[in-house]
Design an enzyme around this catalytic site. Structure first.
Site, short mmCIF file in Angstrom:
data_model
loop_
_atom_site.label_atom_id
_atom_site.label_comp_id
_atom_site.label_asym_id
_atom_site.label_seq_id
_atom_site.Cartn_x
_atom_site.Cartn_y
_atom_site.Cartn_z
N GLU A 78 8.38 -16.96 -3.85
CA GLU A 78 8.56 -15.68 -4.54
C GLU A 78 10.01 -15.21 -4.43
O GLU A 78 10.61 -14.76 -5.41
CB GLU A 78 7.63 -14.63 -3.94
CG GLU A 78 7.80 -13.24 -4.53
CD GLU A 78 6.79 -12.24 -4.01
OE1 GLU A 78 7.05 -11.02 -4.12
OE2 GLU A 78 5.73 -12.66 -3.50
N SER B 67 7.20 -3.17 3.45
CA SER B 67 7.78 -4.34 4.09
C SER B 67 6.99 -4.81 5.31
O SER B 67 6.97 -6.00 5.62
CB SER B 67 9.22 -4.03 4.52
OG SER B 67 10.02 -3.76 3.40
N GLU C 100 0.84 -1.19 0.00
CA GLU C 100 0.00 0.00 0.00
C GLU C 100 0.88 1.25 0.00
O GLU C 100 2.09 1.16 0.25
CB GLU C 100 -0.92 -0.01 1.22
CG GLU C 100 -1.86 -1.21 1.23
CD GLU C 100 -2.77 -1.28 2.43
OE1 GLU C 100 -3.68 -2.12 2.43
OE2 GLU C 100 -2.57 -0.49 3.39
N GLU D 200 17.18 -5.44 3.74
CA GLU D 200 17.10 -5.27 5.20
C GLU D 200 16.17 -6.30 5.83
O GLU D 200 16.44 -6.81 6.93
CB GLU D 200 16.63 -3.84 5.53
CG GLU D 200 17.64 -2.76 5.18
CD GLU D 200 17.71 -2.43 3.69
OE1 GLU D 200 18.68 -1.76 3.28
OE2 GLU D 200 16.80 -2.84 2.92
#
Length: 378
Positions: free
Chosen positions: A241, A132, A127, A367
């Site tokens: 993925e 993340s 969004e 990260e």
């Protein structure tokens, strides 16, 4: 223990490469210029069995494994990141949700068309204010007498403009991980609208847009999986993925290493080929070492994921991090070796340079992968 692909996967790799060389590469330049995925490729990919590698045989697939998906991702990315990610998102980032959690009716409706390239899927989680941190998804799904009413905005959604099916994450419960649910939203559903295609630095031949949900009314049977378990379904799907994205990095890097070797053997400087210069030979050798390290750790991650290995999630995080970082470095080295010729748009290494950068962001940033690997240290 072997570090080589078995014969089945070697044969599949060869057939995937032949398909890409024959069907995909001739379309790359025009797809980049048009900024769109070549529509004719969908059914060609489907007919070749490349969109149903992990789909059950009962629904037109091969009931195969994640290692095959990684090999396909590598070969597609050697030709084009934009074309690769378009096919991979539909078949191996969105469709697996239906494979793992769909009802028999949902599977009957979607799996065979997706595997055949007759339908396209997208997954809408990110969004404008939530990337993340998936647990903070703000799109809402309110229960009604007839089903559900969805409201919210999704951003950076690959395949949004192509999708017959969008899998949408929305909040059905309390804040945090335990309150998300996935929904199946079909093309043309009232209240569903799309933004314009986003102009991106790379992946020019992929479709990326904002998805707007304004009182999207869905029936009760539009829930995909278990109510309020969507966060965990997303985390599960992230594993394949991330393997696919890591393998895309390997494809970009492998292609650029091949191009760099060829260029260095032909280009002369100071009266002799570049390969006569020790610094160039050493750079090419270092690129090869880094590529092979990333390839091995990615194949291991795929194999561990297929086997249900207890360290699979950590292996995937390592692969996603290392392959993305290494691929960016290798492609950058290729541009450097090409010099000015690598900086012009006509150069393939320039396109790979643009396309590879997103791999350190999409599917979980560098990260995030490091955070996975350091859990429990604090």
């Amino acid at each position: 223990m072997s570090w080589e692909l078995d014969q089945v996967h070697q044969d599949f790799q060869a057939s995937a490469r032949a398909f890409v060389d024959r069907q995909v590469r001739p379309l790359v330049e025009s797809a980049e210029e048009a900024g769109s995925f070549p529509a004719e490729l969908w059914k060609q990919l489907g007919s070749a069995g490349l969109l149903g590698l992990i789909t059950p045989e009962a629904h037109g697939g091969a009931d195969g494994d994640g290692l095959a998906v990684a090999l396909l991702a590598e070969e597609l990315a050697r030709a084009s990141g934009g074309i690769a990610v378009t096919a991979l998102v539909s078949a191996y980032m969105a469709a697996p949700h239906v494979i793992r959690h769909g009802t028999p009716a949902q599977q009957d409706r979607w799996l065979a068309p997706l595997a055949a390239g007759e339908a396209v899927a997208a997954i809408a989680v990110t969004e404008p204010g939530t990337g993340s941190d998936v647990a903070r998804v703000g799109t809402t799904a309110r229960r009604t007498e007839d089903g559900w009413l969805l409201n919210g905005r999704k951003m950076f959604i690959t395949n949004a403009g192509l999708a017959d099916l969008i899998i949408v994450a929305a909040r059905t419960g309390d804040a945090g991980r335990g309150g998300l649910t996935l929904f199946l939203v079909g093309r043309g559903t009232d209240g569903l609208s799309l933004g314009r295609p986003l102009a991106k630095m790379g992946w020019h031949s992929s479709d990326t847009r904002e998805v707007l949900l304004d009182d999207v009314a869905l029936p009760a049977d539009a829930v995909l999986g278990t109510e309020n378990r969507g966060f965990y379904q997303i985390m599960e799907a992230f594993q394949l993925e991330r393997v696919a994205l890591a393998a895309m990095g390997i494809g970009h890097a492998a292609e650029c290493l091949d191009l760099a070797r060829e260029y260095a053997g032909q280009r002369e400087a100071f009266g002799e080929p570049l390969t006569h210069l020790q610094t160039i030979r050493h750079r090419l050798a270092a690129m090869e070492v880094e590529l092979e390290a990333a390839r091995l750790i990615t194949y291991q991650a795929a194999a561990r994921l297929d086997a249900g290995h207890p360290e699979a999630a950590r292996s995937v995080a390592r692969a996603k991090y290392l392959a993305a970082i290494s691929a960016n470095r290798i492609v950058d080295d290729a541009v450097q070796l090409f010099g000015g010729a690598g900086f012009v748009e006509e150069s393939p290494v320039a396109r790979h340079y643009r396309d590879v950068r997103i791999l350190r962001i999409g599917g979980g940033t560098d990260e995030i992968q490091l955070e996975i690997l350091t859990r429990g240290m604090a």
